[in-house]
Write a protein that holds these residues in place. Sequence first.
Motif, PDB file in Angstrom:
ATOM      1  N   LEU A 173      -1.699   7.748  -2.954  1.00 25.18           N
ATOM      2  CA  LEU A 173      -0.629   8.673  -3.332  1.00 25.18           C
ATOM      3  C   LEU A 173      -0.452   8.711  -4.851  1.00 25.18           C
ATOM      4  O   LEU A 173      -0.322   9.790  -5.455  1.00 25.18           O
ATOM      5  CB  LEU A 173       0.681   8.249  -2.659  1.00 25.18           C
ATOM      6  N   LYS A 174      -0.459   7.539  -5.473  1.00 20.89           N
ATOM      7  CA  LYS A 174      -0.266   7.476  -6.917  1.00 20.89           C
ATOM      8  C   LYS A 174      -1.414   8.148  -7.663  1.00 20.89           C
ATOM      9  O   LYS A 174      -1.190   8.939  -8.593  1.00 20.89           O
ATOM     10  CB  LYS A 174      -0.147   6.020  -7.358  1.00 20.89           C
ATOM     11  N   LEU A 175      -2.645   7.856  -7.255  1.00 26.31           N
ATOM     12  CA  LEU A 175      -3.810   8.443  -7.919  1.00 26.31           C
ATOM     13  C   LEU A 175      -3.808   9.966  -7.810  1.00 26.31           C
ATOM     14  O   LEU A 175      -4.102  10.679  -8.772  1.00 26.31           O
ATOM     15  CB  LEU A 175      -5.094   7.863  -7.326  1.00 26.31           C
ATOM     16  N   ARG A 176      -3.443  10.468  -6.630  1.00 26.95           N
ATOM     17  CA  ARG A 176      -3.452  11.915  -6.439  1.00 26.95           C
ATOM     18  C   ARG A 176      -2.296  12.565  -7.226  1.00 26.95           C
ATOM     19  O   ARG A 176      -2.465  13.643  -7.786  1.00 26.95           O
ATOM     20  CB  ARG A 176      -3.349  12.257  -4.956  1.00 26.95           C
ATOM     21  N   ARG A 177      -1.162  11.894  -7.270  1.00 28.25           N
ATOM     22  CA  ARG A 177      -0.029  12.434  -8.052  1.00 28.25           C
ATOM     23  C   ARG A 177      -0.400  12.499  -9.529  1.00 28.25           C
ATOM     24  O   ARG A 177      -0.156  13.509 -10.207  1.00 28.25           O
ATOM     25  CB  ARG A 177       1.211  11.556  -7.855  1.00 28.25           C
ATOM     26  N   GLU A 178      -0.986  11.424 -10.038  1.00 33.80           N
ATOM     27  CA  GLU A 178      -1.364  11.389 -11.450  1.00 33.80           C
ATOM     28  C   GLU A 178      -2.479  12.384 -11.760  1.00 33.80           C
ATOM     29  O   GLU A 178      -2.547  12.939 -12.856  1.00 33.80           O
ATOM     30  CB  GLU A 178      -1.787   9.971 -11.832  1.00 33.80           C
ATOM     31  N   ALA A 179      -3.353  12.621 -10.777  1.00 27.85           N
ATOM     32  CA  ALA A 179      -4.469  13.549 -10.987  1.00 27.85           C
ATOM     33  C   ALA A 179      -3.993  14.978 -11.204  1.00 27.85           C
ATOM     34  O   ALA A 179      -4.642  15.758 -11.900  1.00 27.85           O
ATOM     35  CB  ALA A 179      -5.424  13.487  -9.801  1.00 27.85           C
TER      36      ALA A 179
ATOM     37  N   GLU B 289      13.221   8.822  -7.395  1.00 31.14           N
ATOM     38  CA  GLU B 289      12.104   8.266  -8.176  1.00 31.14           C
ATOM     39  C   GLU B 289      11.841   6.814  -7.802  1.00 31.14           C
ATOM     40  O   GLU B 289      10.685   6.383  -7.695  1.00 31.14           O
ATOM     41  CB  GLU B 289      12.434   8.379  -9.668  1.00 31.14           C
ATOM     42  N   ASP B 290      12.895   6.048  -7.582  1.00 35.00           N
ATOM     43  CA  ASP B 290      12.740   4.632  -7.239  1.00 35.00           C
ATOM     44  C   ASP B 290      11.967   4.465  -5.933  1.00 35.00           C
ATOM     45  O   ASP B 290      11.102   3.587  -5.810  1.00 35.00           O
ATOM     46  CB  ASP B 290      14.117   3.973  -7.117  1.00 35.00           C
ATOM     47  N   MET B 291      12.258   5.320  -4.956  1.00 38.55           N
ATOM     48  CA  MET B 291      11.558   5.239  -3.680  1.00 38.55           C
ATOM     49  C   MET B 291      10.096   5.643  -3.813  1.00 38.55           C
ATOM     50  O   MET B 291       9.223   5.099  -3.142  1.00 38.55           O
ATOM     51  CB  MET B 291      12.262   6.112  -2.634  1.00 38.55           C
ATOM     52  N   VAL B 292       9.827   6.593  -4.680  1.00 39.76           N
ATOM     53  CA  VAL B 292       8.439   6.998  -4.924  1.00 39.76           C
ATOM     54  C   VAL B 292       7.644   5.809  -5.446  1.00 39.76           C
ATOM     55  O   VAL B 292       6.527   5.534  -4.988  1.00 39.76           O
ATOM     56  CB  VAL B 292       8.379   8.169  -5.929  1.00 39.76           C
ATOM     57  N   TYR B 293       8.227   5.077  -6.411  1.00 45.55           N
ATOM     58  CA  TYR B 293       7.550   3.905  -6.956  1.00 45.55           C
ATOM     59  C   TYR B 293       7.345   2.828  -5.885  1.00 45.55           C
ATOM     60  O   TYR B 293       6.315   2.150  -5.867  1.00 45.55           O
ATOM     61  CB  TYR B 293       8.352   3.326  -8.124  1.00 45.55           C
ATOM     62  N   LYS B 294       8.329   2.659  -4.998  1.00 41.34           N
ATOM     63  CA  LYS B 294       8.203   1.653  -3.944  1.00 41.34           C
ATOM     64  C   LYS B 294       7.074   1.999  -2.970  1.00 41.34           C
ATOM     65  O   LYS B 294       6.299   1.131  -2.559  1.00 41.34           O
ATOM     66  CB  LYS B 294       9.522   1.507  -3.181  1.00 41.34           C
ATOM     67  N   VAL B 295       6.986   3.269  -2.594  1.00 41.65           N
ATOM     68  CA  VAL B 295       5.924   3.691  -1.686  1.00 41.65           C
ATOM     69  C   VAL B 295       4.566   3.537  -2.356  1.00 41.65           C
ATOM     70  O   VAL B 295       3.620   2.989  -1.783  1.00 41.65           O
ATOM     71  CB  VAL B 295       6.140   5.149  -1.228  1.00 41.65           C
ATOM     72  N   GLU B 296       4.462   3.997  -3.586  1.00 39.45           N
ATOM     73  CA  GLU B 296       3.186   3.928  -4.297  1.00 39.45           C
ATOM     74  C   GLU B 296       2.800   2.489  -4.624  1.00 39.45           C
ATOM     75  O   GLU B 296       1.614   2.173  -4.751  1.00 39.45           O
ATOM     76  CB  GLU B 296       3.266   4.748  -5.580  1.00 39.45           C
ATOM     77  N   GLY B 297       3.789   1.619  -4.752  1.00 43.53           N
ATOM     78  CA  GLY B 297       3.513   0.218  -5.048  1.00 43.53           C
ATOM     79  C   GLY B 297       3.265  -0.629  -3.820  1.00 43.53           C
ATOM     80  O   GLY B 297       3.109  -1.854  -3.919  1.00 43.53           O
ATOM     81  N   GLY B 298       3.255   0.006  -2.631  1.00 40.72           N
ATOM     82  CA  GLY B 298       2.997  -0.730  -1.405  1.00 40.72           C
ATOM     83  C   GLY B 298       4.159  -1.574  -0.941  1.00 40.72           C
ATOM     84  O   GLY B 298       3.988  -2.493  -0.132  1.00 40.72           O
ATOM     85  N   LYS B 299       5.365  -1.265  -1.412  1.00 44.20           N
ATOM     86  CA  LYS B 299       6.553  -2.029  -1.029  1.00 44.20           C
ATOM     87  C   LYS B 299       7.353  -1.361   0.087  1.00 44.20           C
ATOM     88  O   LYS B 299       8.290  -1.931   0.616  1.00 44.20           O
ATOM     89  CB  LYS B 299       7.473  -2.207  -2.249  1.00 44.20           C
ATOM     90  N   ARG B 300       6.969  -0.143   0.390  1.00 44.47           N
ATOM     91  CA  ARG B 300       7.714   0.640   1.377  1.00 44.47           C
ATOM     92  C   ARG B 300       6.747   1.336   2.307  1.00 44.47           C
ATOM     93  O   ARG B 300       5.748   1.903   1.862  1.00 44.47           O
ATOM     94  CB  ARG B 300       8.563   1.681   0.643  1.00 44.47           C
ATOM     95  N   ILE B 301       7.002   1.287   3.606  1.00 41.48           N
ATOM     96  CA  ILE B 301       6.157   1.958   4.588  1.00 41.48           C
ATOM     97  C   ILE B 301       6.651   3.392   4.733  1.00 41.48           C
ATOM     98  O   ILE B 301       7.768   3.618   5.199  1.00 41.48           O
ATOM     99  CB  ILE B 301       6.212   1.255   5.960  1.00 41.48           C
ATOM    100  N   PRO B 302       5.865   4.378   4.323  1.00 37.49           N
ATOM    101  CA  PRO B 302       6.342   5.771   4.381  1.00 37.49           C
ATOM    102  C   PRO B 302       6.395   6.308   5.799  1.00 37.49           C
ATOM    103  O   PRO B 302       5.566   5.966   6.647  1.00 37.49           O
ATOM    104  CB  PRO B 302       5.300   6.528   3.550  1.00 37.49           C
TER     105      PRO B 302
END
Length: 285
Positions: A33-39, A55-68
Amino acid sequence: MGVDGGEVTEPGWEVDPDDDWGVAVIATVGRQLKLRREAVGMRAAEFGEAVGYGEDMVYKVEGGKRIPRQEYLNRADEVLEAGGLISATWEDVKRVRYPKKVRELAKLEGQAVEIGLYECNIIAGLLQTPEHARAVISAAQPPYSPDDVERMVTARLARQSVFERDPAPSIHFVLEEAPLRRPIGGTMVWRRQLERLLEVGRLHNVTLQVMPLNSEVHSGLDGRIEVLKFPDGTAVGRSDGAFNGRATSDPKQLRILELRYGTIRAQALSPGESLALIEQLLGET
């Protein structure tokens, strides 16, 4: 946080750090998700606004801390124009969205050809309605967070897919009368739960029995018992009052559990008497 149908929703659940497989899967999905967003040149805040989450939840999902949740992945796929590649990751995510212990139990129940369950304090999870499950889980002390409650409810209901299996397993339940009389969640929730018991108890592959309150002899006072038997002739069992509550496949220990469970079934009301009692309780509500 996102808004759906007027209700505030979370994009997923916390990742259990002790669940190695779950951690690996969610970390991989978050990285994608992070790579595609940055791309596509989107900042986290901009992306969060586009998909309806902070924004905080986006970082948690992309950081593998949250199960989407599936909805989060679908929205991300649309915003990032991924052509279904992000949505497809749900096939991996959904396998780890429930706690590890629940997944292991569901896997065993999904493989068993025969399931025997005695429950002493509550209505068995395989038999609970969503409303009843939510009321039971919400009553825990210390209380679970609303997010954890919903995750546990969803996981418990997912196990009930065992009733949809073909060929159907043979399932035997013995429930105590006392929990059937306790109006957890209020009258309407209680009525629906009793109706659910009648529905399941009438299935061709299910035997449902009730241990009456006036039983003078009772072999289930040590607590819950579950015995699962598999196509290859092996079995696994667990009891709150035996072998430290741990699952066992030892033949000698299984014979003890089967003896206890068989005795409990013999002491309980017959299936016909049990359904009649549940109908009586329903009529009294």
